[in-house]
Design a protein around this motif. Structure first.
Motif, PDB file in Angstrom:
ATOM      1  N   THR A  48       1.079  -1.117   0.069  1.00  0.00           N
ATOM      2  CA  THR A  48       0.240  -0.326  -0.081  1.00  0.00           C
ATOM      3  C   THR A  48       0.677   1.683  -0.181  1.00  0.00           C
ATOM      4  N   TYR A  49       1.288   1.279   0.403  1.00  0.00           N
ATOM      5  CA  TYR A  49       2.925   2.436   0.993  1.00  0.00           C
ATOM      6  C   TYR A  49       3.557   2.321  -0.373  1.00  0.00           C
ATOM      7  N   ALA A  50       4.183   1.277  -0.753  1.00  0.00           N
ATOM      8  CA  ALA A  50       4.877   1.511  -2.200  1.00  0.00           C
ATOM      9  C   ALA A  50       4.101   2.228  -3.664  1.00  0.00           C
ATOM     10  N   MET A  51       2.340   1.506  -3.657  1.00  0.00           N
ATOM     11  CA  MET A  51       1.305   2.028  -4.083  1.00  0.00           C
ATOM     12  C   MET A  51       1.311   3.490  -3.810  1.00  0.00           C
ATOM     13  N   ILE A  52       1.114   4.494  -2.403  1.00  0.00           N
ATOM     14  CA  ILE A  52       1.577   5.788  -2.801  1.00  0.00           C
ATOM     15  C   ILE A  52       2.205   6.743  -3.372  1.00  0.00           C
ATOM     16  N   ALA A  53       3.110   5.771  -2.820  1.00  0.00           N
ATOM     17  CA  ALA A  53       4.739   6.251  -3.541  1.00  0.00           C
ATOM     18  C   ALA A  53       5.028   6.134  -4.751  1.00  0.00           C
ATOM     19  N   ILE A  54       4.020   5.549  -5.901  1.00  0.00           N
ATOM     20  CA  ILE A  54       4.274   5.789  -6.984  1.00  0.00           C
ATOM     21  C   ILE A  54       3.122   6.671  -7.802  1.00  0.00           C
ATOM     22  N   ILE A  55       2.077   6.431  -7.150  1.00  0.00           N
ATOM     23  CA  ILE A  55       1.128   7.408  -7.366  1.00  0.00           C
ATOM     24  C   ILE A  55       1.227   8.740  -8.303  1.00  0.00           C
ATOM     25  N   PRO A  56       1.738   9.323  -7.681  1.00  0.00           N
ATOM     26  CA  PRO A  56       2.301  11.079  -8.038  1.00  0.00           C
ATOM     27  C   PRO A  56       2.818  11.066  -9.324  1.00  0.00           C
ATOM     28  N   GLY A  57       4.142   9.671 -10.155  1.00  0.00           N
ATOM     29  CA  GLY A  57       4.595   9.806 -11.312  1.00  0.00           C
ATOM     30  C   GLY A  57       3.540   9.309 -12.460  1.00  0.00           C
ATOM     31  N   LEU A  58       2.572   8.309 -12.183  1.00  0.00           N
ATOM     32  CA  LEU A  58       1.630   7.285 -12.403  1.00  0.00           C
ATOM     33  C   LEU A  58       0.575   8.429 -13.245  1.00  0.00           C
ATOM     34  N   ILE A  59      -0.154   9.592 -12.622  1.00  0.00           N
ATOM     35  CA  ILE A  59      -1.114  10.460 -12.901  1.00  0.00           C
ATOM     36  C   ILE A  59      -0.127  11.597 -13.473  1.00  0.00           C
ATOM     37  N   CYS A  60       1.082  12.248 -13.495  1.00  0.00           N
ATOM     38  CA  CYS A  60       1.566  13.353 -14.305  1.00  0.00           C
ATOM     39  C   CYS A  60       1.739  12.361 -15.145  1.00  0.00           C
ATOM     40  N   GLY A  61       2.463  10.925 -15.103  1.00  0.00           N
ATOM     41  CA  GLY A  61       3.075  10.644 -16.513  1.00  0.00           C
ATOM     42  C   GLY A  61       2.173  10.734 -17.565  1.00  0.00           C
ATOM     43  N   PHE A  62       0.697   9.938 -16.976  1.00  0.00           N
ATOM     44  CA  PHE A  62      -0.659  10.357 -17.849  1.00  0.00           C
ATOM     45  C   PHE A  62      -1.031  11.568 -18.277  1.00  0.00           C
ATOM     46  N   LEU A  63      -0.784  12.183 -17.687  1.00  0.00           N
ATOM     47  CA  LEU A  63      -1.340  13.516 -18.571  1.00  0.00           C
ATOM     48  C   LEU A  63      -0.471  14.061 -19.788  1.00  0.00           C
ATOM     49  N   VAL A  64       0.895  12.976 -19.464  1.00  0.00           N
ATOM     50  CA  VAL A  64       1.516  14.239 -20.271  1.00  0.00           C
ATOM     51  C   VAL A  64       1.713  12.715 -21.345  1.00  0.00           C
ATOM     52  N   ILE A  65       1.038  12.267 -21.676  1.00  0.00           N
ATOM     53  CA  ILE A  65       0.991  11.258 -22.777  1.00  0.00           C
ATOM     54  C   ILE A  65       0.127  11.488 -24.613  1.00  0.00           C
ATOM     55  N   PRO A  66       1.209  11.255 -25.381  1.00  0.00           N
ATOM     56  CA  PRO A  66       0.524  11.541 -26.648  1.00  0.00           C
ATOM     57  C   PRO A  66      -0.378  11.157 -27.178  1.00  0.00           C
ATOM     58  N   VAL A  67      -1.503  11.776 -27.164  1.00  0.00           N
ATOM     59  CA  VAL A  67      -2.725  10.949 -28.103  1.00  0.00           C
ATOM     60  C   VAL A  67      -3.098  11.543 -29.659  1.00  0.00           C
ATOM     61  N   PRO A  68      -3.961  10.754 -30.268  1.00  0.00           N
ATOM     62  CA  PRO A  68      -3.849  10.815 -31.442  1.00  0.00           C
ATOM     63  C   PRO A  68      -4.738  12.114 -31.733  1.00  0.00           C
ATOM     64  N   ASN A  69      -4.846  13.227 -32.644  1.00  0.00           N
ATOM     65  CA  ASN A  69      -5.282  14.570 -32.736  1.00  0.00           C
ATOM     66  C   ASN A  69      -4.782  15.666 -31.676  1.00  0.00           C
ATOM     67  N   TYR A  70      -4.487  15.298 -30.586  1.00  0.00           N
ATOM     68  CA  TYR A  70      -4.273  15.882 -29.218  1.00  0.00           C
ATOM     69  C   TYR A  70      -2.537  16.118 -29.210  1.00  0.00           C
ATOM     70  N   HIS A  71      -2.404  17.138 -28.193  1.00  0.00           N
ATOM     71  CA  HIS A  71      -0.656  16.729 -27.977  1.00  0.00           C
ATOM     72  C   HIS A  71      -0.620  15.746 -27.000  1.00  0.00           C
ATOM     73  N   ASN A  72      -1.080  15.719 -25.844  1.00  0.00           N
ATOM     74  CA  ASN A  72      -1.578  14.713 -24.860  1.00  0.00           C
ATOM     75  C   ASN A  72      -2.785  15.018 -23.960  1.00  0.00           C
ATOM     76  N   VAL A  73      -2.893  13.659 -23.084  1.00  0.00           N
ATOM     77  CA  VAL A  73      -3.972  14.053 -22.375  1.00  0.00           C
ATOM     78  C   VAL A  73      -4.412  15.459 -21.398  1.00  0.00           C
ATOM     79  N   ARG A  74      -3.888  15.837 -21.440  1.00  0.00           N
ATOM     80  CA  ARG A  74      -3.567  17.377 -20.556  1.00  0.00           C
ATOM     81  C   ARG A  74      -4.865  17.634 -21.464  1.00  0.00           C
ATOM     82  N   THR A  75      -4.349  17.918 -22.707  1.00  0.00           N
ATOM     83  CA  THR A  75      -4.868  18.653 -23.718  1.00  0.00           C
ATOM     84  C   THR A  75      -5.942  18.352 -23.830  1.00  0.00           C
ATOM     85  N   VAL A  76      -6.472  16.866 -23.905  1.00  0.00           N
ATOM     86  CA  VAL A  76      -7.491  16.582 -24.421  1.00  0.00           C
ATOM     87  C   VAL A  76      -8.626  17.152 -22.942  1.00  0.00           C
TER      88      VAL A  76
END
Length: 106
Positions: A48-76
């Motif tokens: 549980t502590y390991a998951m709590i520790a990696i959640i900020p990196g996973l969320i920020c990584g998800f936000l900057v993943i490129p998607v088709p027709n947009y720059h990234n998820v944050r733009t969508v």
């Protein structure tokens, strides 16, 4: 004949590492830094502590993943938010109306 061929990826030269702009780089970097800090301070031997520790990196990584027709998820997400929170006004310019008024046949 003066014709120029512009490559499809001409905007990539303006991005860091070819896929991140400055704001995305700051978001991703801050998520990774927070993840490292949490990994050093929390007992990551427990799942549980390991998951709590990696959640900020996973969320920020998800936000900057490129998607088709947009720059990234944050733009969508930003475009969807603007679409649903701003008032949409569509002006009809069709064959059966003239400037919002119905035409009458004489």
């Amino acid at each position: 004949m003066n014709s120029f061929l512009i490559p499809a990826n001409s905007k990539k030269s303006m991005l860091k590492f070819g896929w991140l702009n400055t704001v995305d780089l700051v978001i991703f970097g801050s998520g990774i830094i927070v993840t490292f800090i949490l990994m050093m301070t929390l007992p990551v031997s427990k799942f549980t502590y390991a998951m709590i520790a990696i959640i900020p990196g996973l969320i920020c990584g998800f936000l900057v993943i490129p998607v088709p027709n947009y720059h990234n998820v944050r733009t969508v997400i930003k475009n969807a938010w603007n679409f649903y929170t701003t008032r949409q006004r569509y002006i009809w310019k069709g064959w059966c109306f003239e400037n919002g008024e119905e035409t009458s046949k004489k």
